[in-house]
Design a protein around this motif. Structure first.
Motif, PDB file in Angstrom:
ATOM      1  N   PHE A 107      37.995  39.930  45.579  1.00 24.29           N
ATOM      2  CA  PHE A 107      39.077  40.457  46.041  1.00 24.29           C
ATOM      3  C   PHE A 107      39.823  41.403  44.898  1.00 24.29           C
ATOM      4  CE2 PHE A 107      39.349  39.087  50.490  1.00 24.29           C
ATOM      5  CZ  PHE A 107      39.086  40.336  51.023  1.00 24.29           C
ATOM      6  N   CYS A 108      40.550  41.865  44.413  1.00 28.95           N
ATOM      7  CA  CYS A 108      40.824  42.856  42.733  1.00 28.95           C
ATOM      8  C   CYS A 108      41.306  43.667  42.957  1.00 28.95           C
ATOM      9  CB  CYS A 108      39.221  42.972  42.715  1.00 28.95           C
ATOM     10  SG  CYS A 108      38.177  44.115  42.458  1.00 28.95           S
ATOM     11  N   LEU A 109      41.591  44.562  42.573  1.00 26.47           N
ATOM     12  CA  LEU A 109      42.682  45.854  42.808  1.00 26.47           C
ATOM     13  C   LEU A 109      42.272  47.549  42.240  1.00 26.47           C
ATOM     14  CD1 LEU A 109      45.733  44.527  40.868  1.00 26.47           C
ATOM     15  CD2 LEU A 109      45.460  44.466  43.369  1.00 26.47           C
ATOM     16  N   SER A 110      41.330  47.330  41.883  1.00 23.13           N
ATOM     17  CA  SER A 110      40.853  48.809  41.848  1.00 23.13           C
ATOM     18  C   SER A 110      38.697  48.318  41.693  1.00 23.13           C
ATOM     19  CB  SER A 110      40.450  49.021  40.499  1.00 23.13           C
ATOM     20  OG  SER A 110      40.446  48.593  39.383  1.00 23.13           O
ATOM     21  N   GLY A 111      38.104  49.575  41.694  1.00 25.48           N
ATOM     22  CA  GLY A 111      36.799  49.597  41.735  1.00 25.48           C
ATOM     23  C   GLY A 111      35.776  49.245  40.582  1.00 25.48           C
ATOM     24  N   ALA A 112      36.473  49.745  39.794  1.00 20.18           N
ATOM     25  CA  ALA A 112      36.658  49.360  38.179  1.00 20.18           C
ATOM     26  C   ALA A 112      36.449  48.338  38.180  1.00 20.18           C
ATOM     27  CB  ALA A 112      37.305  49.825  36.517  1.00 20.18           C
ATOM     28  N   GLU A 113      37.263  47.335  38.964  1.00 19.56           N
ATOM     29  CA  GLU A 113      36.957  44.940  38.554  1.00 19.56           C
ATOM     30  C   GLU A 113      36.241  45.425  39.408  1.00 19.56           C
ATOM     31  OE1 GLU A 113      41.254  44.442  39.531  1.00 19.56           O
ATOM     32  OE2 GLU A 113      41.737  44.296  38.011  1.00 19.56           O
ATOM     33  N   ALA A 114      35.753  46.018  40.227  1.00 18.83           N
ATOM     34  CA  ALA A 114      35.297  45.070  40.999  1.00 18.83           C
ATOM     35  C   ALA A 114      33.629  45.160  40.316  1.00 18.83           C
ATOM     36  CB  ALA A 114      35.290  45.885  42.866  1.00 18.83           C
ATOM     37  N   ASN A 115      33.472  46.350  39.988  1.00 23.21           N
ATOM     38  CA  ASN A 115      32.003  46.474  39.033  1.00 23.21           C
ATOM     39  C   ASN A 115      32.622  45.356  37.557  1.00 23.21           C
ATOM     40  OD1 ASN A 115      30.707  47.935  41.194  1.00 23.21           O
ATOM     41  ND2 ASN A 115      31.572  49.879  39.496  1.00 23.21           N
ATOM     42  N   GLU A 116      33.140  45.568  37.273  1.00 19.82           N
ATOM     43  CA  GLU A 116      33.818  43.998  35.966  1.00 19.82           C
ATOM     44  C   GLU A 116      33.161  42.620  36.766  1.00 19.82           C
ATOM     45  OE1 GLU A 116      34.486  43.638  33.245  1.00 19.82           O
ATOM     46  OE2 GLU A 116      34.992  45.989  33.030  1.00 19.82           O
ATOM     47  N   ASN A 117      33.417  42.599  38.081  1.00 21.63           N
ATOM     48  CA  ASN A 117      33.637  41.578  38.196  1.00 21.63           C
ATOM     49  C   ASN A 117      31.481  41.521  39.348  1.00 21.63           C
ATOM     50  OD1 ASN A 117      36.015  38.942  38.790  1.00 21.63           O
ATOM     51  ND2 ASN A 117      36.568  41.253  39.017  1.00 21.63           N
ATOM     52  N   ALA A 118      31.491  41.871  38.900  1.00 25.07           N
ATOM     53  CA  ALA A 118      29.784  42.464  39.557  1.00 25.07           C
ATOM     54  C   ALA A 118      28.797  41.940  37.981  1.00 25.07           C
ATOM     55  CB  ALA A 118      29.557  43.428  40.512  1.00 25.07           C
ATOM     56  N   ILE A 119      29.300  42.884  37.183  1.00 26.41           N
ATOM     57  CA  ILE A 119      28.482  42.621  36.219  1.00 26.41           C
ATOM     58  C   ILE A 119      28.495  40.745  35.182  1.00 26.41           C
ATOM     59  CG2 ILE A 119      28.540  43.044  33.563  1.00 26.41           C
ATOM     60  CD1 ILE A 119      29.989  45.388  33.726  1.00 26.41           C
ATOM     61  N   ARG A 120      29.988  40.348  35.925  1.00 31.47           N
ATOM     62  CA  ARG A 120      29.797  38.691  35.037  1.00 31.47           C
ATOM     63  C   ARG A 120      29.095  38.069  36.604  1.00 31.47           C
ATOM     64  NH1 ARG A 120      35.991  37.868  35.443  1.00 31.47           N
ATOM     65  NH2 ARG A 120      36.024  39.375  33.212  1.00 31.47           N
ATOM     66  N   ALA A 121      28.973  38.424  37.642  1.00 33.16           N
ATOM     67  CA  ALA A 121      28.373  37.708  38.499  1.00 33.16           C
ATOM     68  C   ALA A 121      26.705  37.775  38.659  1.00 33.16           C
ATOM     69  CB  ALA A 121      28.869  37.719  40.324  1.00 33.16           C
ATOM     70  N   LYS A 272      38.687  52.570  46.421  1.00 32.49           N
ATOM     71  CA  LYS A 272      38.849  53.457  47.507  1.00 32.49           C
ATOM     72  C   LYS A 272      39.581  53.225  49.302  1.00 32.49           C
ATOM     73  CE  LYS A 272      36.547  56.405  43.674  1.00 32.49           C
ATOM     74  NZ  LYS A 272      38.134  56.255  43.204  1.00 32.49           N
ATOM     75  N   GLY A 273      38.442  53.684  49.324  1.00 34.91           N
ATOM     76  CA  GLY A 273      38.160  53.418  51.141  1.00 34.91           C
ATOM     77  C   GLY A 273      38.320  52.363  52.144  1.00 34.91           C
ATOM     78  N   LEU A 274      38.414  51.044  51.148  1.00 33.28           N
ATOM     79  CA  LEU A 274      39.000  49.846  51.711  1.00 33.28           C
ATOM     80  C   LEU A 274      40.135  49.675  52.275  1.00 33.28           C
ATOM     81  CD1 LEU A 274      38.368  46.919  51.861  1.00 33.28           C
ATOM     82  CD2 LEU A 274      39.058  46.957  49.765  1.00 33.28           C
ATOM     83  N   THR A 275      41.282  50.133  51.327  1.00 34.84           N
ATOM     84  CA  THR A 275      42.554  51.118  51.462  1.00 34.84           C
ATOM     85  C   THR A 275      43.638  52.055  52.026  1.00 34.84           C
ATOM     86  OG1 THR A 275      43.520  51.601  49.794  1.00 34.84           O
ATOM     87  CG2 THR A 275      43.626  49.068  50.297  1.00 34.84           C
ATOM     88  N   SER A 276      42.201  52.976  52.179  1.00 32.65           N
ATOM     89  CA  SER A 276      42.665  54.217  52.044  1.00 32.65           C
ATOM     90  C   SER A 276      43.189  54.525  51.220  1.00 32.65           C
ATOM     91  CB  SER A 276      42.890  54.853  53.444  1.00 32.65           C
ATOM     92  OG  SER A 276      41.979  56.363  54.067  1.00 32.65           O
ATOM     93  N   SER A 277      42.929  54.006  49.812  1.00 32.16           N
ATOM     94  CA  SER A 277      44.722  54.348  48.749  1.00 32.16           C
ATOM     95  C   SER A 277      45.875  53.773  49.448  1.00 32.16           C
ATOM     96  CB  SER A 277      43.632  55.801  48.124  1.00 32.16           C
ATOM     97  OG  SER A 277      42.802  56.041  47.648  1.00 32.16           O
ATOM     98  N   TYR A 278      46.350  53.372  50.360  1.00 32.03           N
ATOM     99  CA  TYR A 278      47.845  52.828  50.508  1.00 32.03           C
ATOM    100  C   TYR A 278      48.232  52.180  49.895  1.00 32.03           C
ATOM    101  CZ  TYR A 278      47.520  55.737  54.926  1.00 32.03           C
ATOM    102  OH  TYR A 278      47.472  56.854  55.567  1.00 32.03           O
ATOM    103  N   ALA A 279      47.285  50.841  49.010  1.00 36.46           N
ATOM    104  CA  ALA A 279      47.206  49.858  48.077  1.00 36.46           C
ATOM    105  C   ALA A 279      46.407  50.619  47.570  1.00 36.46           C
ATOM    106  CB  ALA A 279      47.912  48.415  48.670  1.00 36.46           C
ATOM    107  N   PRO A 280      46.659  49.057  46.149  1.00 37.19           N
ATOM    108  CA  PRO A 280      44.949  49.649  45.271  1.00 37.19           C
ATOM    109  C   PRO A 280      44.828  48.122  45.613  1.00 37.19           C
ATOM    110  CG  PRO A 280      47.597  48.157  43.906  1.00 37.19           C
ATOM    111  CD  PRO A 280      47.340  49.006  45.212  1.00 37.19           C
ATOM    112  N   LEU A 281      42.710  47.826  46.154  1.00 40.59           N
ATOM    113  CA  LEU A 281      42.219  47.258  46.475  1.00 40.59           C
ATOM    114  C   LEU A 281      40.610  47.350  45.976  1.00 40.59           C
ATOM    115  CD1 LEU A 281      42.625  43.976  47.647  1.00 40.59           C
ATOM    116  CD2 LEU A 281      42.658  45.627  50.272  1.00 40.59           C
ATOM    117  N   GLY A 282      40.262  46.372  45.143  1.00 40.34           N
ATOM    118  CA  GLY A 282      38.865  46.453  45.440  1.00 40.34           C
ATOM    119  C   GLY A 282      38.107  45.022  45.438  1.00 40.34           C
ATOM    120  N   ALA A 283      36.920  45.188  45.858  1.00 41.63           N
ATOM    121  CA  ALA A 283      36.014  43.989  46.222  1.00 41.63           C
ATOM    122  C   ALA A 283      34.527  44.198  45.523  1.00 41.63           C
ATOM    123  CB  ALA A 283      36.106  43.284  47.781  1.00 41.63           C
TER     124      ALA A 283
END
Length: 439
Positions: A107-121, A272-283
């Motif tokens: 879990f992170c805070l945005s789609g960009a961070e999720a993609n950053e971590n996917a690159i790393r993984a 985005k739709g993970l929280t429907s943007s009510y709070a920042p979250l990526g995964a």
């Protein structure tokens, strides 16, 4: 605070994204409910883009607001190495609803961070460095994800990190891989296989795709493409990473867009739709073999707000609303209505080139002549598109007008009546672009 005061102070003391600051014209928003947003003076806008394609359950849902307030009272923050009840519940919830063996989530805070971590993984897991992505893609605004991105937002970030290789989409901006979907799939995959040969398959860790290309076209993959891509990458030991930051959580009429192709990615990214943007979250979601690798190897990634309890509480409630209220099915059901409206408008308006949609994920292209030349150039604007944008705003329709196209991505809670209400405004807006059409 009045709308004018909001705009004045925000422009004076804050920076707006992707814009020259003296050219922005912010929309003052005081409250939002369902599919509508309101200015401080009570002017209503129909949200035809789910703001940033990111509010699938609609605005102001009570269940999410109550869950977030309850979590603040219970536990507002816990450091990343803490185990919390809400972290346990949301991890289990996602493992239950995501298809296949994608059972482990970072879990992170945005789609960009999720993609950053996917690159790393992907690089850590494979021991390879290169990452393939497509030119009509957008994957985020960090340095790595901008260089992963294909669209022009990448240009100011170059030169960037090494190892990013771009390839053509099955449906490029001008060039055609074929008229039929079968031809597009066959020719694009043949071309991609040659690129892999040139780059050296043993050097490529993964290929990123937006399962349905988002801001650069709303382009569903042609028939057979996802299965063919999956097989091609498997043959070379290259991971498939599906960026579903925009297409996920019901937008396409399935919970995740990759389900339309009957495949499973190795890594799934979401926000985005993970929280429907009510709070920042990526995964970032990992298939079991990759997750097992990190049982005995360090995962070199982290951030202060990893697994933030309040954000996770928003996700738990938002995903539950999406499922309990049948919003994925609603998106699938209303696709035919959106398709019908797009076909009606295309038959009526010479300036409408094409409309595309899958679920409630849609875009309309506007043309300036019978040859299909876009009303505005690639990465540019025009008088006609500017007039269309002003018309939408003056008539209470909020959406994104970008280059020679505009978005049709309402919240998934929209009704058929409300969807037709939106297209009635679009209909009148295309009267405007018709006046710029060169017959």
């Amino acid at each position: 605070m009045t709308g004018d005061a909001m705009v004045e102070l925000c422009k004076k003391h804050t920076i707006f994204t992707w814009a020259r600051q003296d050219a922005v014209a912010p929309l003052p928003i005081a409250r939002a409910e369902g599919i509508y947003m309101y200015t401080p003076e009570g002017e209503r806008y129909l949200d035809f883009n789910s703001q940033l394609m990111s509010v699938p359950i609609g605005h102001g849902h009570k269940r999410v607001r109550v869950a977030m307030k309850r979590q603040i009272d219970e536990l507002a923050y816990a450091f990343p190495h803490a185990a919390t009840a809400v972290r346990a519940r949301v991890g289990k919830l996602l493992a239950d609803i995501v298809p296949g063996d994608i059972n482990t989530f970072f879990f992170c805070l945005s789609g960009a961070e999720a993609n950053e971590n996917a690159i790393r993984a992907a690089r850590l897991y494979t021991g390879r460095h290169k990452i393939l992505s497509r030119y009509r893609s957008y994957h985020g605004a960090t340095m790595a994800t901008l260089n992963l991105t294909g669209d022009p937002r990448r240009w100011p970030a170059e030169p960037g990190p090494s190892g990013f290789v771009k390839v053509m989409d099955p449906r490029p901006y001008h060039y055609s891989f074929g008229e039929s979907e079968a031809e597009q799939t066959e020719q694009n995959l043949r071309y991609l296989e040659e690129v892999i040969m040139y780059e050296g398959p043993h050097t490529i860790a993964a290929m990123f795709i937006e399962t349905v290309t988002g801001t650069n076209g709303i382009l569903p993959p042609p028939a057979g493409y996802l299965k063919g891509l999956r097989a091609l990458l498997d043959a070379h030991g290259i991971l498939l990473i599906c960026d579903e930051v925009m297409a996920g959580f019901g937008r396409t009429g399935r919970l995740f867009a990759f389900e339309h192709g009957d495949i499973l990615p190795d890594i799934l990214t979401m926000a985005k739709g993970l929280t429907s943007s009510y709070a920042p979250l990526g995964a970032m979601g990992l298939r079991d073999p990759i997750a097992t690798y990190f049982e005995s190897h360090v995962y070199w990634g982290g951030l202060t707000w990893n697994s933030h309890p309040v954000c996770l509480a928003a996700a738990e409630a938002a995903v539950s609303v999406l499922i309990d209220e049948g919003l994925v099915d609603n998106a699938a059901r209303l696709e035919s209505v959106m398709r019908e409206e797009m076909d009606r408008l295309q038959a009526k308006h010479p300036s409408m080139k094409e409309g595309r949609c899958i679920g409630l994920f849609g875009m309309i292209d506007v043309q300036k002549n019978r040859q299909g030349e876009p009303m505005a150039p690639y990465n540019g604007t025009s008088e006609g598109m500017g007039a269309l944008n002003r018309f939408f705003r003056e008539n209470g329709l909020f959406t994104f007008v970008r280059w020679g196209s505009f978005m049709c991505n309402p919240p998934l809670c929209i009704t058929e009546e409300q969807l037709r209400e939106a297209f009635a405004i679009v209909d009148r807006g295309l009267d405007v672009t018709d006046r710029y059409f060169e017959a």
